[in-house]
Design an enzyme around this catalytic site. Sequence first.
Site, short mmCIF file in Angstrom:
data_model
loop_
_atom_site.label_atom_id
_atom_site.label_comp_id
_atom_site.label_asym_id
_atom_site.label_seq_id
_atom_site.Cartn_x
_atom_site.Cartn_y
_atom_site.Cartn_z
N ASP A 1 1.19 -6.62 -1.75
CA ASP A 1 1.28 -8.07 -1.66
C ASP A 1 2.71 -8.45 -1.99
O ASP A 1 3.30 -7.91 -2.94
CB ASP A 1 0.35 -8.73 -2.69
CG ASP A 1 -1.12 -8.61 -2.31
OD1 ASP A 1 -1.44 -7.91 -1.33
OD2 ASP A 1 -1.95 -9.22 -3.01
N HIS B 1 0.63 0.53 -2.20
CA HIS B 1 -0.19 1.47 -1.44
C HIS B 1 0.61 2.11 -0.31
O HIS B 1 1.73 1.68 0.01
CB HIS B 1 -1.40 0.73 -0.86
CG HIS B 1 -2.31 0.16 -1.91
ND1 HIS B 1 -3.58 0.64 -2.14
CD2 HIS B 1 -2.13 -0.85 -2.81
CE1 HIS B 1 -4.14 -0.04 -3.12
NE2 HIS B 1 -3.28 -0.95 -3.54
N SER C 1 8.61 -6.59 -8.72
CA SER C 1 9.72 -5.75 -8.31
C SER C 1 9.76 -5.66 -6.79
O SER C 1 9.35 -6.59 -6.11
CB SER C 1 9.61 -4.35 -8.94
OG SER C 1 10.87 -3.72 -8.92
#
Length: 278
Positions: free
Chosen positions: A84, A141, A245
Amino acid sequence: MIRAYTSLPFNFISPIVGHLSTHEIPVSWRKTVLGGIASLTGMRMDEASEESFEAYPSFAALFNRELKEFIRPISACQLVSPADGRVLHFGEIVEGRIESVKERDYDIKDFIGPAKIETKPKNKLYQIVIYLAPADYHAFHSPASWDVNEKIHHPGFLLSVNPYFFNLIPTLLAINERVALCGKWKHGFFSYTAVAATNVGDIVIGTKSHKSREKLRYRTVDHEVFDEHYSYKKGEKVGEFRAGSTIVLIFEAPPELRFAIKAGDKLKYGQSLIVKDV
């Protein structure tokens, strides 16, 4: 101003903040303290597998909350968003130079390090930079099915990767702490880099070869070439940050590649990054 900013003690303060974020908060305080943080940053707690703030013992636990099953469907496209976040930059890498801000770039070797980067004659190298804000889901991911054969850990600054500072310091991603995983996917070279930032005390990366999660501390350069590669499947969890980050993808693909994103787009992990498979 840039010199003054980079001289501030972020490398000293950030690991401390990261450590403090794991300290347990009394249950009676959690709704007020963690609820206030969630409201301030705009966290979507309705997407979390556990919506009650009392279930999270610390700030770190809240930032690394799990999502409800199936809330992020993984696209059938061969390249999907790893996290995201928001698209800061994307596009072709020309003559080994990574463009970060218009007319300002840096060398790919300065960013990735000593990894062997060889592309097929007709293919091109591309990059995608995704910024994770504090409110975002903080696990990252695999964006594709690929094999990893080396890991490069770079020491550096722990400067903020907020888009404002990204524009202020064009080489920001090449001077911050980062861990690059490098290998191959169906079209050739593929790299996946997690970049640390202010108040990110550590990055956790889980690898099948270690059969456990490995906590990476940012002290010295470390280039590890694996005797046997290990594989990630598209959508599989790679690791997590302890606060906001950046993820940087650098990969080889045919010139027919067409992106399904633009700068500034808000992404959800698992959504398509390209228009169609190539």
